[in-house]
Scaffold this motif. Structure first.
Motif, PDB file in Angstrom:
ATOM      1  N   MET A 154      19.106  35.341   8.825  1.00  0.00           N
ATOM      2  CA  MET A 154      19.676  34.201   8.095  1.00  0.00           C
ATOM      3  C   MET A 154      18.595  33.452   7.321  1.00  0.00           C
ATOM      4  N   SER A 155      17.403  33.368   7.885  1.00  0.00           N
ATOM      5  CA  SER A 155      16.314  32.665   7.202  1.00  0.00           C
ATOM      6  C   SER A 155      15.856  33.438   5.968  1.00  0.00           C
ATOM      7  N   SER A 156      15.814  34.765   6.072  1.00  0.00           N
ATOM      8  CA  SER A 156      15.328  35.570   4.951  1.00  0.00           C
ATOM      9  C   SER A 156      16.422  35.882   3.933  1.00  0.00           C
ATOM     10  N   GLU A 157      17.677  35.849   4.395  1.00  0.00           N
ATOM     11  CA  GLU A 157      18.807  36.175   3.520  1.00  0.00           C
ATOM     12  C   GLU A 157      19.848  35.060   3.633  1.00  0.00           C
ATOM     13  N   PRO A 158      19.712  33.999   2.881  1.00  0.00           N
ATOM     14  CA  PRO A 158      20.639  32.864   3.004  1.00  0.00           C
ATOM     15  C   PRO A 158      22.089  33.210   2.699  1.00  0.00           C
ATOM     16  N   ARG A 159      22.324  34.358   2.044  1.00  0.00           N
ATOM     17  CA  ARG A 159      23.688  34.741   1.697  1.00  0.00           C
ATOM     18  C   ARG A 159      24.131  35.955   2.518  1.00  0.00           C
ATOM     19  N   ALA A 160      23.790  35.980   3.786  1.00  0.00           N
ATOM     20  CA  ALA A 160      24.157  37.093   4.673  1.00  0.00           C
ATOM     21  C   ALA A 160      25.175  36.611   5.695  1.00  0.00           C
ATOM     22  N   PRO A 161      26.475  36.634   5.364  1.00  0.00           N
ATOM     23  CA  PRO A 161      27.468  36.086   6.294  1.00  0.00           C
ATOM     24  C   PRO A 161      27.549  36.846   7.607  1.00  0.00           C
ATOM     25  N   GLN A 162      27.253  38.172   7.556  1.00  0.00           N
ATOM     26  CA  GLN A 162      27.354  38.920   8.803  1.00  0.00           C
ATOM     27  C   GLN A 162      26.302  38.502   9.818  1.00  0.00           C
ATOM     28  N   ALA A 163      25.134  38.027   9.344  1.00  0.00           N
ATOM     29  CA  ALA A 163      24.114  37.543  10.275  1.00  0.00           C
ATOM     30  C   ALA A 163      24.596  36.267  10.967  1.00  0.00           C
ATOM     31  N   ALA A 164      25.176  35.360  10.186  1.00  0.00           N
ATOM     32  CA  ALA A 164      25.710  34.124  10.774  1.00  0.00           C
ATOM     33  C   ALA A 164      26.875  34.435  11.711  1.00  0.00           C
ATOM     34  N   TYR A 165      27.712  35.364  11.274  1.00  0.00           N
ATOM     35  CA  TYR A 165      28.841  35.750  12.123  1.00  0.00           C
ATOM     36  C   TYR A 165      28.360  36.334  13.450  1.00  0.00           C
TER      37      TYR A 165
ATOM     38  N   ILE B 130      30.529  27.543  22.878  1.00  0.00           N
ATOM     39  CA  ILE B 130      31.654  27.626  21.955  1.00  0.00           C
ATOM     40  C   ILE B 130      31.435  26.771  20.709  1.00  0.00           C
ATOM     41  N   GLY B 131      30.919  25.560  20.889  1.00  0.00           N
ATOM     42  CA  GLY B 131      30.671  24.718  19.727  1.00  0.00           C
ATOM     43  C   GLY B 131      29.682  25.357  18.766  1.00  0.00           C
ATOM     44  N   GLU B 132      28.647  25.946  19.313  1.00  0.00           N
ATOM     45  CA  GLU B 132      27.645  26.619  18.485  1.00  0.00           C
ATOM     46  C   GLU B 132      28.254  27.832  17.792  1.00  0.00           C
ATOM     47  N   ALA B 133      29.091  28.572  18.508  1.00  0.00           N
ATOM     48  CA  ALA B 133      29.741  29.738  17.913  1.00  0.00           C
ATOM     49  C   ALA B 133      30.609  29.325  16.729  1.00  0.00           C
ATOM     50  N   GLU B 134      31.382  28.267  16.905  1.00  0.00           N
ATOM     51  CA  GLU B 134      32.239  27.802  15.824  1.00  0.00           C
ATOM     52  C   GLU B 134      31.406  27.384  14.616  1.00  0.00           C
ATOM     53  N   SER B 135      30.264  26.762  14.870  1.00  0.00           N
ATOM     54  CA  SER B 135      29.388  26.351  13.778  1.00  0.00           C
ATOM     55  C   SER B 135      28.873  27.557  12.993  1.00  0.00           C
ATOM     56  N   TYR B 136      28.509  28.616  13.706  1.00  0.00           N
ATOM     57  CA  TYR B 136      28.025  29.822  13.017  1.00  0.00           C
ATOM     58  C   TYR B 136      29.143  30.487  12.214  1.00  0.00           C
ATOM     59  N   TYR B 137      30.365  30.509  12.773  1.00  0.00           N
ATOM     60  CA  TYR B 137      31.471  31.096  12.024  1.00  0.00           C
ATOM     61  C   TYR B 137      31.731  30.305  10.737  1.00  0.00           C
ATOM     62  N   GLN B 138      31.657  28.998  10.840  1.00  0.00           N
ATOM     63  CA  GLN B 138      31.837  28.165   9.656  1.00  0.00           C
ATOM     64  C   GLN B 138      30.717  28.410   8.647  1.00  0.00           C
ATOM     65  N   ARG B 139      29.529  28.622   9.168  1.00  0.00           N
ATOM     66  CA  ARG B 139      28.394  28.892   8.268  1.00  0.00           C
ATOM     67  C   ARG B 139      28.604  30.213   7.530  1.00  0.00           C
ATOM     68  N   ALA B 140      29.124  31.213   8.226  1.00  0.00           N
ATOM     69  CA  ALA B 140      29.405  32.489   7.565  1.00  0.00           C
ATOM     70  C   ALA B 140      30.450  32.312   6.473  1.00  0.00           C
ATOM     71  N   LEU B 141      31.469  31.484   6.739  1.00  0.00           N
ATOM     72  CA  LEU B 141      32.491  31.249   5.724  1.00  0.00           C
ATOM     73  C   LEU B 141      31.946  30.460   4.542  1.00  0.00           C
ATOM     74  N   SER B 142      30.956  29.617   4.780  1.00  0.00           N
ATOM     75  CA  SER B 142      30.344  28.904   3.653  1.00  0.00           C
ATOM     76  C   SER B 142      29.545  29.861   2.775  1.00  0.00           C
ATOM     77  N   MET B 143      29.044  30.944   3.369  1.00  0.00           N
ATOM     78  CA  MET B 143      28.332  31.960   2.592  1.00  0.00           C
ATOM     79  C   MET B 143      29.303  32.852   1.829  1.00  0.00           C
ATOM     80  N   GLN B 144      30.430  33.149   2.448  1.00  0.00           N
ATOM     81  CA  GLN B 144      31.446  33.991   1.811  1.00  0.00           C
ATOM     82  C   GLN B 144      32.798  33.505   2.288  1.00  0.00           C
ATOM     83  N   ALA B 145      33.560  32.882   1.426  1.00  0.00           N
ATOM     84  CA  ALA B 145      34.782  32.183   1.816  1.00  0.00           C
ATOM     85  C   ALA B 145      35.855  33.093   2.386  1.00  0.00           C
TER      86      ALA B 145
END
Length: 538
Positions: A134-145, A157-172
């Motif tokens: 994620m640090s090297s590829e800011p547009r890598a939704p699968q890494a956040a997922y 669970i809260g952290e997991a939800e945050s990462y899923y949201q981050r992946a969606l911000s990279m690719q809606a």
């Protein structure tokens, strides 16, 4: 409905002609028993396809082979009506490319390393790798997922939800992340929130068969089966081969009570249209299709062996399918295979540590194997995760009753311990009754709980009688043991020594005639005898 009469209906369904109307009554499946844990009638969100890995020059997305069907209400006793259950924990999968997102070769390699680390059980190591990507590829939704998948497996669970949201911000339109977050909401029993969330993403991506099919399945879970059918039909208009859409239709029919038709659709997905070549359909290797088939075989035909086979197939296709492990465990538990059921429930808990129902079922299986302390810990974990899970109180009451049966009653201390355990059972059933409130009188477990109360009351009365008798016996024994030791009984003292008894004097000897030639001589007594008294001799 006979099988021969269903084929035309299916043809009509797949040709998108009207099959039923919008005001059709939607009747959820009847409640059936579970292993003692609360079991769901269905889950509309898909199993997330697990860890995304890159298999081409582009970033990977999750495949859809692991989309789960709702867990079935298994056949056992003492179970309340089904309630929504969460979808399975994420499962590792090999994925296809994500259009529009390209990862560097080094990022793809690191992503693959993270997936392999996670599969080997090194969750912390996998998380570090995904964060590096994620640090090297800011547009890598699968890494956040994937980071969200790891967090979910670690119970964050809260952290997991945050990462899923981050992946969606990279690719809606990143479907795995959308489904992952919807899964969390369903596990938290926030079904309406899950519907609203996924509805927005599905509407923004009308050509995504995966997202729209998942939205349809959420509608089923939200008691909107007819809307789900219409949504799935719209998907089939532009993707007539969509297995997820057909799966959603089958789930909707099941929710409406049309289980024969639902099973026909699923069997068609498994076997295909050629009766001479079964197990050759488009959904034969779809774990969710096999899972739903197991549920329907139970509900339509009471085919327990067929259900176990289907659940086992689902687990083989997707070892991380938590619901399949759980429902397979339920059937094993109902068949008396308690140790095997424990193993399945433990797997479900390991895959989804924040799933209260999995902890509840594991606790019940541990109770059945006599592991009471571990069972109680699982019940407490389930209640901590979901305080609304009333079955925790019911199962806790059963645990204390079973434990009391194994307790000895030799001493008053042991009897008092058994009394306390029975009182704990009574208190647990009382909490269960009170939490049901006005719904208790009509609850499926009403008669069972009332019978438990009656047996506990009788047992406590018998134990009280036994306790009083045992205490009296122990008091007698204690008093006898505590009395001062008496002197040893003396043998009767002999009377004072008397003078040696004289042997009776012999009677005077008869006069012995004197020899005629001389005077008489004294009497000569044998040696050792007292001398005769003077004058005793003639």
């Amino acid at each position: 409905m006979k099988r021969s009469s269903i084929a035309p209906v299916l043809a009509i369904l797949l040709s998108l002609s009207a099959c039923g109307n919008s005001d059709e009554e939607t009747t959820p499946p009847a409640a059936q028993g579970s292993s003692g844990g609360e079991q769901s009638a269905g889950s509309a969100t898909s199993q997330d396809a697990g860890l995304s890995e890159s298999t081409s020059g582009d970033a990977a997305v999750s495949n859809t082979r692991n989309t789960p069907a709702p867990p079935s209400p298994p056949a056992a006793n003492n179970t309340p009506p089904p309630t929504p259950a969460p979808t399975p924990a994420p499962t590792p999968a090999t994925d296809t490319a994500t259009p529009g997102v390209t990862l560097s070769a080094s990022a793809r390699a690191r992503l693959q390393q993270g997936v392999e680390a996670a599969r080997s059980g090194s969750l912390d190591g996998a998380m570090r790798i995904f964060q590096e990507v994620m640090s090297s590829e800011p547009r890598a939704p699968q890494a956040a997922y994937n980071a969200g998948v790891i967090s979910e497996r670690q119970g964050n669970i809260g952290e997991a939800e945050s990462y899923y949201q981050r992946a969606l911000s990279m690719q809606a339109d990143y479907a795995p992340a959308a489904v992952g977050r919807a899964r969390i909401l369903v596990r938290q029993r926030r079904v309406a929130d899950a519907v609203t969330f996924l509805s927005g993403i599905a509407r923004a991506n009308p050509r995504s068969a995966e997202l729209r099919s998942e939205y349809a399945r959420l509608l089923v879970l939200n008691n909107r089966a007819q809307e789900a059918i219409e949504e799935a039909r719209q998907v089939l208009r532009f993707d007539e081969r969509s297995v997820p859409a057909k799966l959603a239709v089958a789930e909707a029919y099941r929710a409406q009570g049309r289980r024969d038709l639902a099973l026909y659709i699923i069997n068609d997905l498994v076997n295909g249209s050629d009766p001479n070549h079964p197990n050759n359909g488009p959904g034969v290797n779809n774990a969710a299709v096999q899972h739903l088939r197991g549920q329907l075989l139970l509900e339509v035909d009471r085919n327990v062996n067929g259900a176990i086979e289907a659940y086992s197939r689902a687990v083989a296709l997707d070892p991380d399918f938590a619901e399949a492990h759980l429902n397979l465990g339920v059937q094993l538990f109902a068949a008396g295979n308690n140790a095997q059921a424990v193993e399945r429930f433990q797997t479900a808990v390991a895959l989804s540590p924040a799933w209260a129902v999995a902890h509840l079922n594991l606790g019940d299986a541990l109770r059945a194997t006599g592991q009471y302390d571990r069972a109680l810990a699982e019940f407490q974990t389930a209640q901590r995760i979901d305080s609304s899970l009333t079955d925790v109180e019911y199962n806790t009451g059963r645990l204390y009753i079973d434990q009391a049966r194994t307790m000895p009653t030799t001493s008053s201390v042991q009897i008092q311990a058994k009394v306390r355990t029975m009182q704990q059972a009574q208190a647990a059933f009382t909490r269960y009754r009170d939490r049901l409130g006005g719904g208790y009188s009509g609850h499926p477990r009403h008669d069972d709980v009332e019978a438990q109360f009656a047996r506990i009351t009788q047992q406590l009365q018998r134990l009280q009688t036994l306790l009083e008798r045992t205490q009296r016996r122990e008091q007698r024994e204690s008093a006898a043991a505590a009395a001062p030791a008496a002197a040893p009984a003396q043998a009767p003292s002999p009377p004072p020594a008397a003078a040696p008894a004289q042997a009776p004097s012999p009677p005077p000897a008869a006069p012995t005639p004197a020899p005629p030639s001389g005077p008489a001589t004294p009497y000569d007594e044998p040696a050792g005898n007292p001398s005769p008294a003077p004058g005793s001799t003639p």
